[in-house]
Design an enzyme around this catalytic site. Structure first.
Site, PDB file in Angstrom:
ATOM      1  N   GLY A  33       0.880  -1.244  -0.031  1.00 28.87           N
ATOM      2  CA  GLY A  33      -0.087  -0.067   0.114  1.00 28.87           C
ATOM      3  C   GLY A  33       0.967   1.457   0.003  1.00 28.87           C
ATOM      4  O   GLY A  33       1.809   1.434   0.680  1.00 28.87           O
ATOM      5  N   GLU A  35       0.717   4.158   0.844  1.00 31.13           N
ATOM      6  CA  GLU A  35       0.995   4.993   2.438  1.00 31.13           C
ATOM      7  C   GLU A  35       1.751   4.118   3.313  1.00 31.13           C
ATOM      8  O   GLU A  35       2.641   4.845   3.979  1.00 31.13           O
ATOM      9  CB  GLU A  35      -0.490   5.320   3.052  1.00 31.13           C
ATOM     10  CG  GLU A  35      -1.286   6.175   1.963  1.00 31.13           C
ATOM     11  CD  GLU A  35      -1.909   5.516   0.896  1.00 31.13           C
ATOM     12  OE1 GLU A  35      -2.769   6.124  -0.031  1.00 31.13           O
ATOM     13  OE2 GLU A  35      -2.050   4.020   0.923  1.00 31.13           O
ATOM     14  N   TYR A 101      -6.359  -5.355  -9.164  1.00 27.57           N
ATOM     15  CA  TYR A 101      -7.053  -5.151  -8.007  1.00 27.57           C
ATOM     16  C   TYR A 101      -8.166  -5.813  -7.715  1.00 27.57           C
ATOM     17  O   TYR A 101      -8.977  -6.084  -8.468  1.00 27.57           O
ATOM     18  CB  TYR A 101      -6.913  -3.672  -7.730  1.00 27.57           C
ATOM     19  CG  TYR A 101      -6.066  -2.802  -7.836  1.00 27.57           C
ATOM     20  CD1 TYR A 101      -4.957  -2.719  -6.917  1.00 27.57           C
ATOM     21  CD2 TYR A 101      -5.824  -1.807  -8.949  1.00 27.57           C
ATOM     22  CE1 TYR A 101      -3.690  -2.025  -6.968  1.00 27.57           C
ATOM     23  CE2 TYR A 101      -4.513  -1.151  -9.113  1.00 27.57           C
ATOM     24  CZ  TYR A 101      -3.692  -1.249  -8.276  1.00 27.57           C
ATOM     25  OH  TYR A 101      -2.251  -0.218  -8.226  1.00 27.57           O
ATOM     26  N   TYR A 164      -1.523   8.567  -9.426  1.00 27.13           N
ATOM     27  CA  TYR A 164      -2.628   8.236 -10.056  1.00 27.13           C
ATOM     28  C   TYR A 164      -2.811   6.786 -10.652  1.00 27.13           C
ATOM     29  O   TYR A 164      -1.692   6.297 -11.046  1.00 27.13           O
ATOM     30  CB  TYR A 164      -2.619   9.187 -11.588  1.00 27.13           C
ATOM     31  CG  TYR A 164      -3.883   8.858 -12.497  1.00 27.13           C
ATOM     32  CD1 TYR A 164      -4.974   9.023 -11.943  1.00 27.13           C
ATOM     33  CD2 TYR A 164      -3.481   8.305 -13.546  1.00 27.13           C
ATOM     34  CE1 TYR A 164      -5.996   8.491 -13.067  1.00 27.13           C
ATOM     35  CE2 TYR A 164      -4.244   7.809 -14.619  1.00 27.13           C
ATOM     36  CZ  TYR A 164      -5.569   8.154 -14.313  1.00 27.13           C
ATOM     37  OH  TYR A 164      -6.605   7.684 -15.464  1.00 27.13           O
ATOM     38  N   LYS A 219       9.391  13.000  -9.792  1.00 26.35           N
ATOM     39  CA  LYS A 219      10.085  11.767  -9.816  1.00 26.35           C
ATOM     40  C   LYS A 219      10.007  11.345 -11.255  1.00 26.35           C
ATOM     41  O   LYS A 219       9.068  11.152 -11.698  1.00 26.35           O
ATOM     42  CB  LYS A 219       9.385  10.752  -8.842  1.00 26.35           C
ATOM     43  CG  LYS A 219       9.350  11.173  -7.560  1.00 26.35           C
ATOM     44  CD  LYS A 219       8.458   9.991  -6.641  1.00 26.35           C
ATOM     45  CE  LYS A 219       7.052   9.929  -6.908  1.00 26.35           C
ATOM     46  NZ  LYS A 219       6.170   9.211  -6.293  1.00 26.35           N
ATOM     47  N   GLY A 221      11.704   8.441 -12.632  1.00 22.71           N
ATOM     48  CA  GLY A 221      12.403   7.023 -12.988  1.00 22.71           C
ATOM     49  C   GLY A 221      13.838   7.081 -13.362  1.00 22.71           C
ATOM     50  O   GLY A 221      14.765   7.911 -12.270  1.00 22.71           O
ATOM     51  N   GLY A 248       7.471  -0.120  -5.833  1.00 28.31           N
ATOM     52  CA  GLY A 248       7.888   0.462  -4.582  1.00 28.31           C
ATOM     53  C   GLY A 248       9.094   1.617  -4.405  1.00 28.31           C
ATOM     54  O   GLY A 248       9.348   2.088  -3.392  1.00 28.31           O
ATOM     55  N   ALA A 249       9.761   1.824  -5.583  1.00 29.60           N
ATOM     56  CA  ALA A 249      10.901   2.672  -5.626  1.00 29.60           C
ATOM     57  C   ALA A 249      10.348   4.054  -5.287  1.00 29.60           C
ATOM     58  O   ALA A 249      10.904   4.864  -4.610  1.00 29.60           O
ATOM     59  CB  ALA A 249      11.403   2.638  -7.028  1.00 29.60           C
ATOM     60  N   ASP A 251       7.577   5.043  -3.530  1.00 31.21           N
ATOM     61  CA  ASP A 251       7.402   5.396  -2.205  1.00 31.21           C
ATOM     62  C   ASP A 251       8.587   5.234  -1.114  1.00 31.21           C
ATOM     63  O   ASP A 251       8.577   6.041  -0.465  1.00 31.21           O
ATOM     64  CB  ASP A 251       6.475   3.934  -1.570  1.00 31.21           C
ATOM     65  CG  ASP A 251       5.208   3.849  -2.209  1.00 31.21           C
ATOM     66  OD1 ASP A 251       4.788   4.778  -2.619  1.00 31.21           O
ATOM     67  OD2 ASP A 251       4.658   2.678  -2.570  1.00 31.21           O
TER      68      ASP A 251
END
Length: 307
Positions: A33, A35, A101, A164, A219, A221, A248-249, A251
């Site tokens: 997730g 957050e 999802y 997004y 960000k 990449g 996950g990069a 985050d």
């Protein structure tokens, strides 16, 4: 100086190997997730982080609470009667990953304004939200905007990662909501594609800053990052690493920046930590498993073998 964040954390079913899901030989099960990934990242870097969210009365919900607590995150898991959401991920090729999802009606999507205690918001060093939560439903969206309003009134900095997700809502529905979200923030993170949904693409940093935030970080990449912080422009390249899993990069990058912000580090130092944390994260499979410690960041540019 604590990070407070909230949103949906789900169970993560990840296929082993590379290729069509049909031919997967095995699967791993974890959690993920945006957050909570940031909360774990901040905690690993020595900061204090609190995550709040709804989970189902099931084994996946229990696992989320256990994993986050074990990672050093103060976890406020509200048990809901609905199920904990799931995502299924596989690497269709070495370059492309696909995520499906299963979250409609999930416990996490039923977050409401009443779930977020004002005291948590007003006592935080930073309140961090993403553009994912407003896409989950009306009550979740209301929770985000009411929380930002409370933090703003208390003078607590608000951080927004646009994040997004096209599988949750289309760009036409998302754009005005994301723009509104960014206009209420102090710190904003976005990819070039995300920012271009609602601002002029010719000068993303300037256009985002005009909406209100004093700290804008794009960000980008493999091209590193660009930022405008208190009117000053910055640009940093990525660190050369072997990419195992890019998930996950972003985050980890956000966690690195916010962890340093909470300690009062300079903008240049925050961005350097963010770049290093994102680089470290891609060397390990999983959403938050690769979040580094301070010692690991320091060793990133050193020898490959540490005895």
């Amino acid at each position: 100086m604590t990070l407070f964040t909230f949103g949906e954390t789900m169970g993560l079913v990840a296929a082993d190997g590379i290729g069509p899901l049909t031919y997967a030989k095995g699967f791993s099960f974890g959690i993920g997730g945006a957050e909570s990934n940031v909360a774990v990242g901040v905690a690993r870097l020595g900061g204090e982080a609190t995550w709040l969210g709804r989970v189902g009365p099931d084994a996946t919900g229990a696992l989320i609470a256990e994993r986050l607590t074990a990672a050093g995150v103060r976890t406020l898991a509200i048990t809901d009667e609905s199920f904990t959401g799931l995502m299924v991920r596989h690497k269709r090729s070495a370059q492309f990953a696909q995520v499906d999802y299963h979250r409609a009606g999930s416990a996490g999507s039923r977050l409401s304004p009443a779930d977020v205690p004002p005291a948590e918001l007003t006592s935080a060093g930073v309140v961090h939200v993403t553009g994912i939560t407003p896409a989950l439903g009306e009550t979740a969206r209301a929770a985000v905007f009411q929380s930002i309003e409370t933090a703003n009134a208390a003078g607590v900095p608000v951080s927004v990662d646009v994040n997004y997700r096209s599988k949750l809502w289309n760009r036409f529905d998302a754009a005005p909501v994301l723009r509104d979200l960014v206009s209420r923030a102090d710190v904003v993170f976005a990819s070039p594609e995300e920012a271009a949904l609602f601002v002029d693409a010719d000068d993303l940093l300037g256009a985002l800053a005009k909406l209100g935030p004093s700290e804008v970080i794009v960000k980008d990449g493999a091209r590193g990052c660009r930022a405008q912080i208190d009117g000053e422009r910055h640009e940093l390249p990525v660190l050369p690493v072997t990419v195992v899993d890019p998930v996950g990069a972003g985050d980890a990058f956000v966690a690195g920046y916010l962890a340093d912000r909470l300690t009062g580090a300079t903008p240049a130092a925050r961005l350097a930590t963010a770049i290093a944390a994102g680089a470290f994260a891609v060397t390990v499979p999983g959403d938050c498993e690769g979040a580094p410690t301070r010692a690991e960041l320091a060793a990133l540019t050193g020898d490959d073998v540490h005895r």
